[in-house]
Design a protein around this motif. Structure first.
Motif, PDB file in Angstrom:
ATOM      1  N   GLY A 163       0.807  -1.215   0.000  1.00 59.62           N
ATOM      2  CA  GLY A 163       0.000   0.000   0.000  1.00 59.62           C
ATOM      3  C   GLY A 163       0.838   1.261   0.000  1.00 59.62           C
ATOM      4  N   GLU A 197      -0.488  -3.518   3.994  1.00 57.04           N
ATOM      5  CA  GLU A 197      -1.430  -2.408   3.901  1.00 57.04           C
ATOM      6  C   GLU A 197      -0.736  -1.073   4.191  1.00 57.04           C
ATOM      7  OE1 GLU A 197      -4.798  -3.427   6.357  1.00 57.04           O
ATOM      8  OE2 GLU A 197      -5.565  -4.854   4.857  1.00 57.04           O
ATOM      9  N   ASP A 198      -1.507   0.019   4.124  1.00 55.19           N
ATOM     10  CA  ASP A 198      -0.951   1.370   4.249  1.00 55.19           C
ATOM     11  C   ASP A 198      -0.309   1.612   5.616  1.00 55.19           C
ATOM     12  OD1 ASP A 198      -2.098   1.758   1.770  1.00 55.19           O
ATOM     13  OD2 ASP A 198      -3.735   3.027   2.499  1.00 55.19           O
ATOM     14  N   THR A 213      -1.574 -11.035   5.323  1.00 56.82           N
ATOM     15  CA  THR A 213      -1.848  -9.599   5.289  1.00 56.82           C
ATOM     16  C   THR A 213      -1.308  -8.940   6.546  1.00 56.82           C
ATOM     17  OG1 THR A 213      -3.836  -9.876   3.940  1.00 56.82           O
ATOM     18  CG2 THR A 213      -3.652  -7.838   5.204  1.00 56.82           C
ATOM     19  N   HIS A 216      -2.922  -2.328   8.296  1.00 55.45           N
ATOM     20  CA  HIS A 216      -2.453  -0.944   8.230  1.00 55.45           C
ATOM     21  C   HIS A 216      -2.013  -0.411   9.596  1.00 55.45           C
ATOM     22  CE1 HIS A 216      -6.299   0.514   9.951  1.00 55.45           C
ATOM     23  NE2 HIS A 216      -6.873  -0.411   9.184  1.00 55.45           N
TER      24      HIS A 216
END
Length: 243
Positions: A163, A197-198, A213, A216
């Motif tokens: 991300g 993720e971000d 995963t 974030h």
């Protein structure tokens, strides 16, 4: 199939550098009108070289994508400035930081990879790998404001999805945990690398493996071996990494 011309590919990357960072890697006029003429001439030379390596249609598609590549690379410079207190100025990042060299190659290669160009994207990223120690597969998807501090030994696999505002340190591996073969024993090219993720930071010498995963706003400490999903806003250190 026509084989790629390595010398031409080196010139193509050099021209992209001159267009996106005018004046840094080659002298460039300071007068604004002359500067625009210079960049236009560089773009025309780039068009001619690309047409010798890929189709005319692919060349035009790439040139249309060049402003977006430019914008992405500018965010990578900004990310490095924001994440490293040792940075004195923007010029230092563009000239000295290996991540910028690696990302120029990667962002060009990724664009060509998405267009279906074969072999050339891998050659471009391997050029950067050999000079920076940063190994990014052109198939990986990397968002804006990406930074790698130091960089040596970083590996980012083909099916990684990364991300925005992600920071890695040296020695980080975003790799596959295992491979799945089809009924004929051939290894299948399926998603097998992490999703980051971000606003994630991953510190040095950590391996994040498999199609997991990392949520974030998480921080993954150094020297961690991670093979399970991580919830958003997590902090993972050595003692708590294993399951």
């Amino acid at each position: 199939m026509k084989l790629p011309d390595i010398s031409a590919l080196q010139q193509i990357i050099s021209l992209v550098k001159h267009i996106i960072f005018p004046g840094y890697f080659e002298s460039c006029p300071t007068d604004e009108t002359l500067r625009r003429c210079y960049i236009e001439a560089q773009q025309q030379q780039l068009r001619l070289l690309l047409c010798q390596q890929i189709s005319a249609e692919q060349t035009e598609t790439f040139l249309q994508a060049l402003p977006e590549i430019d914008q992405m690379l500018q965010t990578d410079v900004e990310a490095m400035i924001a994440n490293d207190p040792a940075v004195d100025n923007r010029d230092e990042v563009i000239y000295c930081y290996p991540v910028i060299q690696a990302m120029i190659h990667y962002r060009v290669a990724h664009c060509l990879h998405q267009m279906g160009v074969r072999i050339i994207p891998r050659i471009l990223t391997e050029m950067a790998h050999s000079t920076t120690g940063i190994d990014i597969h052109p198939g990986a998807q990397i968002g804006k404001y990406f930074s790698i501090d130091h960089g040596t030994g970083v590996v980012i696999g083909e099916t990684c999805i990364i991300g925005e505002h992600v920071t890695l340190y040296q020695g980080v591996t975003l790799g596959a945990k295992n491979f799945i073969a089809d009924q004929n024993g051939q290894i299948m090219n399926i998603p097998r690398h992490p999703i980051i993720e971000d606003n994630v930071t991953i510190y040095s010498n950590t391996s994040v493996l498999g199609r997991i995963t990392i949520g974030h706003h998480s921080v993954i400490g150094g020297n961690v071996w991670l093979t399970h999903d991580v919830a958003p806003h997590s902090q993972i250190l050595q003692a708590g990494a294993s399951k």
